[in-house]
Design a protein around this motif. Structure first.
Motif, PDB file in Angstrom:
ATOM      1  N   GLN A 103       0.835  -1.204   0.000  1.00  0.00           N
ATOM      2  CA  GLN A 103       0.000   0.000   0.000  1.00  0.00           C
ATOM      3  C   GLN A 103       0.866   1.248   0.000  1.00  0.00           C
ATOM      4  O   GLN A 103       1.976   1.239   0.546  1.00  0.00           O
ATOM      5  N   GLY A 107       0.866   5.883  -0.999  1.00  0.00           N
ATOM      6  CA  GLY A 107       0.297   7.039  -1.670  1.00  0.00           C
ATOM      7  C   GLY A 107       0.514   6.876  -3.163  1.00  0.00           C
ATOM      8  O   GLY A 107       1.211   5.953  -3.602  1.00  0.00           O
ATOM      9  N   SER A 131      -2.475  -1.810  -3.315  1.00  0.00           N
ATOM     10  CA  SER A 131      -3.361  -0.732  -2.869  1.00  0.00           C
ATOM     11  C   SER A 131      -2.620   0.574  -3.118  1.00  0.00           C
ATOM     12  O   SER A 131      -2.110   1.207  -2.201  1.00  0.00           O
ATOM     13  N   LEU A 132      -2.511   0.903  -4.400  1.00  0.00           N
ATOM     14  CA  LEU A 132      -1.646   2.006  -4.823  1.00  0.00           C
ATOM     15  C   LEU A 132      -2.415   3.090  -5.569  1.00  0.00           C
ATOM     16  O   LEU A 132      -1.843   3.904  -6.292  1.00  0.00           O
ATOM     17  N   GLY A 133      -3.733   3.056  -5.448  1.00  0.00           N
ATOM     18  CA  GLY A 133      -4.539   4.139  -5.988  1.00  0.00           C
ATOM     19  C   GLY A 133      -4.945   3.965  -7.440  1.00  0.00           C
ATOM     20  O   GLY A 133      -4.973   2.849  -7.961  1.00  0.00           O
ATOM     21  N   LEU A 146      -6.932  -3.356  -3.809  1.00  0.00           N
ATOM     22  CA  LEU A 146      -7.814  -2.624  -2.896  1.00  0.00           C
ATOM     23  C   LEU A 146      -7.876  -1.166  -3.324  1.00  0.00           C
ATOM     24  O   LEU A 146      -6.857  -0.494  -3.417  1.00  0.00           O
ATOM     25  N   LEU A 147      -9.075  -0.708  -3.598  1.00  0.00           N
ATOM     26  CA  LEU A 147      -9.271   0.701  -3.953  1.00  0.00           C
ATOM     27  C   LEU A 147     -10.634   1.105  -3.404  1.00  0.00           C
ATOM     28  O   LEU A 147     -11.666   0.816  -4.009  1.00  0.00           O
ATOM     29  N   ARG A 148     -10.637   1.709  -2.246  1.00  0.00           N
ATOM     30  CA  ARG A 148     -11.925   2.114  -1.678  1.00  0.00           C
ATOM     31  C   ARG A 148     -12.590   3.135  -2.594  1.00  0.00           C
ATOM     32  O   ARG A 148     -11.910   4.035  -3.096  1.00  0.00           O
ATOM     33  N   ARG A 190     -12.600   7.284 -10.294  1.00  0.00           N
ATOM     34  CA  ARG A 190     -12.429   6.325  -9.191  1.00  0.00           C
ATOM     35  C   ARG A 190     -13.288   5.089  -9.439  1.00  0.00           C
ATOM     36  O   ARG A 190     -12.830   3.958  -9.298  1.00  0.00           O
ATOM     37  N   PHE A 208     -13.722   7.148  10.006  1.00  0.00           N
ATOM     38  CA  PHE A 208     -12.918   8.337   9.716  1.00  0.00           C
ATOM     39  C   PHE A 208     -12.254   8.759  11.016  1.00  0.00           C
ATOM     40  O   PHE A 208     -12.891   8.770  12.077  1.00  0.00           O
ATOM     41  N   LEU A 209     -10.964   9.064  10.949  1.00  0.00           N
ATOM     42  CA  LEU A 209     -10.249   9.594  12.111  1.00  0.00           C
ATOM     43  C   LEU A 209      -9.514  10.842  11.653  1.00  0.00           C
ATOM     44  O   LEU A 209      -8.828  10.811  10.629  1.00  0.00           O
ATOM     45  N   LEU A 264      -2.011   8.178   8.136  1.00  0.00           N
ATOM     46  CA  LEU A 264      -3.233   8.608   7.442  1.00  0.00           C
ATOM     47  C   LEU A 264      -4.089   9.441   8.389  1.00  0.00           C
ATOM     48  O   LEU A 264      -4.810  10.331   7.979  1.00  0.00           O
TER      49      LEU A 264
HETATM   50  N1  SAH Z   1      -3.410   5.680  -2.237  1.00  0.00           N
HETATM   51  C1  SAH Z   1      -4.152   4.466  -1.985  1.00  0.00           C
HETATM   52  C2  SAH Z   1      -4.146   4.087  -0.527  1.00  0.00           C
HETATM   53  C3  SAH Z   1      -4.857   5.095   0.328  1.00  0.00           C
HETATM   54  S1  SAH Z   1      -4.764   4.823   2.060  1.00  0.00           S
HETATM   55  C4  SAH Z   1      -5.545   4.614  -2.532  1.00  0.00           C
HETATM   56  O1  SAH Z   1      -5.880   5.661  -3.069  1.00  0.00           O
HETATM   57  O2  SAH Z   1      -6.293   3.661  -2.463  1.00  0.00           O
HETATM   58  C5  SAH Z   1      -6.040   3.634   2.287  1.00  0.00           C
HETATM   59  C6  SAH Z   1      -7.355   4.132   2.817  1.00  0.00           C
HETATM   60  O3  SAH Z   1      -7.198   4.786   4.065  1.00  0.00           O
HETATM   61  C7  SAH Z   1      -8.072   5.161   1.980  1.00  0.00           C
HETATM   62  O4  SAH Z   1      -8.740   4.563   0.917  1.00  0.00           O
HETATM   63  C8  SAH Z   1      -9.010   5.833   2.977  1.00  0.00           C
HETATM   64  O5  SAH Z   1     -10.324   5.283   2.929  1.00  0.00           O
HETATM   65  C9  SAH Z   1      -8.361   5.510   4.326  1.00  0.00           C
HETATM   66  N2  SAH Z   1      -8.037   6.777   5.031  1.00  0.00           N
HETATM   67  C10 SAH Z   1      -7.319   7.822   4.582  1.00  0.00           C
HETATM   68  N3  SAH Z   1      -7.330   8.831   5.479  1.00  0.00           N
HETATM   69  C11 SAH Z   1      -8.074   8.400   6.534  1.00  0.00           C
HETATM   70  C12 SAH Z   1      -8.494   8.997   7.761  1.00  0.00           C
HETATM   71  N4  SAH Z   1      -8.150  10.238   8.085  1.00  0.00           N
HETATM   72  N5  SAH Z   1      -9.257   8.255   8.600  1.00  0.00           N
HETATM   73  C13 SAH Z   1      -9.599   7.001   8.287  1.00  0.00           C
HETATM   74  N6  SAH Z   1      -9.262   6.401   7.134  1.00  0.00           N
HETATM   75  C14 SAH Z   1      -8.510   7.093   6.259  1.00  0.00           C
END
Ligand code: SAH
Length: 356
Positions: free
Chosen positions: A113, A115, A144-146, A165-167, A189, A239-240, A314
């Motif tokens: 994983q 950025g 999980s690299l975006g 993994l790509l949320r 996305r 979310f944090l 994060l």
């Molecule tokens: N660059 C990659 C990885 C992102 S980090 C990508 O785009 O998929 C992985 C996940 O962490 C993100 O998809 C996001 O949902 C979560 N994340 C990022 N900031 C966060 C925060 N402040 N609180 C909780 N989850 C967070």
């Protein structure tokens, strides 16, 4: 027991039976704060998960390869505009060393994983993926690299990557715009997720719970999007806030809402791989155990070198940033066992998956 509680428990049974429910019911259950109903929901979800996965919990070794990112998501601590953060990038050798240590510890999935770091060209990434797959042919590689182009995703897949993994972060376009600057695209996305599916990856989507501007309706929209996408994995976590982001003023996601979502996702997608996330463990000292008891079946201990752990920030107060990989895995294993589940070290592919 009042009638409302009875009604809600009945809904839970119906969802378990039909793997679906209308929007109103989902909204009520996502937002439910009644502990008796919530516990009932978690127990039914835990039963549903046992039908497919027993008491097994899969482990994934998470390797955070870089905290450089070209994006500027308002919620994320490693966003481009965070000038407070010291940036790092692991070398090929360092990443392979993490895999080696992880393999010895029993990991059979490595999650890379990071950025969106333009330093890693497709050529570098393909080389890395094939080195890992050559050295550890019985392991799965998850990326999980975006966001990348179709061709890049395809190249990684051909190099041996198994999962991605790509949320989706949110399925509501207005909400997406509140979380991301204009340079980022909601359509792109989602297109990435469809591309990944088409190529043949086991795909993971998901979202944060309680991100600024999110309401319960949005979470139902997330569920509807996931029902269309049919991913193999769904990652949700609270979310944090991170102090050096524009969203530092917003409150944390709510624990009960996170657990309700995990349980509902288990009932709606009984086959899915559902992690109990580090963010959940950061929100509450027993967060990951509670996630497992609500239907999650994956944990992702950190395999990154301890020297960089704190830098992959994060959000604030992330747990496990001081532990060695082995300690991290041991303590998680104990936590999982303490609530009656067992950690297994197989590849842990999604139910019904046939190896390529
Ligand atoms: N660059 C990659 C990885 C992102 S980090 C990508 O785009 O998929 C992985 C996940 O962490 C993100 O998809 C996001 O949902 C979560 N994340 C990022 N900031 C966060 C925060 N402040 N609180 C909780 N989850 C967070």
């Amino acid at each position: 027991m009042n009638i409302d509680k009875k009604q809600m428990m009945h809904w839970v049974q119906q969802i378990e039976k039909n793997s679906n429910a209308n929007d109103h019911i989902l909204e009520e259950l996502i937002a439910c704060k009644d502990q008796e109903v919530a516990l009932y929901l978690y127990n039914i979800a835990a039963e549903a998960r046992k039908k497919y996965y027993g008491r097994d919990v899969y482990v994934r070794g998470l390797i955070e390869i870089s905290n450089y990112c070209k994006n500027d998501c308002y919620y994320c601590g490693i966003r481009r505009s965070n000038k407070q953060l010291k940036r790092y990038r692991l070398t090929l050798e360092e990443i392979l060393k993490c895999c080696k240590d992880g393999y010895t510890l029993g990991f059979r999935t490595f999650v890379l994983q990071g950025g969106e770091d333009t330093f890693y060209s497709d050529e570098i990434l393909c080389g890395l993926i094939s080195s890992i797959k050559t050295a550890y042919s019985d392991c799965a590689v998850t990326l999980s690299l975006g966001e990348k182009s179709f061709d890049s995703y395809q190249a990684y897949f051909r190099a041996g990557a198994d999962r991605y993994l790509l949320r989706h972060e949110t399925a509501n376009e207005e909400h997406y715009k509140k979380l991301h600057p204009d340079s980022m695209s909601f359509k792109k996305r989602k297109q990435c997720l469809w591309d990944l599916k088409k190529i043949g990856y086991q795909v993971g989507a998901g979202c944060m719970i309680g991100s600024p501007g999110q309401n319960t309706k949005n979470l139902v929209e997330d569920i509807r999007f996931l029902q269309k996408l049919k991913p193999s994995m769904i990652g949700v976590g609270p979310f944090l806030p991170h102090e050096d982001t524009p969203f530092h003023i917003y409150p944390k996601g709510d624990l009960t809402e996170c657990l309700n979502m995990i349980a509902l996702l288990r009932l709606l997608f009984p086959y899915v791989l559902l992690p109990s996330t580090t963010a959940l463990g950061t929100l509450h000292p027993q967060g990951r155990e509670l996630g497992i008891q609500a239907g999650a079946n994956v944990v992702m201990p950190n395999l990154s070198p301890t020297s960089v752990r704190k830098l992959y920030a994060l959000y604030d107060d992330k747990i496990c940033t001081g532990e060695e990989a082995a300690e991290c895995k041991d303590s998680l294993e104990k936590r999982i066992e303490s609530v009656g589940y067992r950690v297994v070290t197989s590849r842990g592919d999604v139910y019904g998956f046939h190896k390529k």
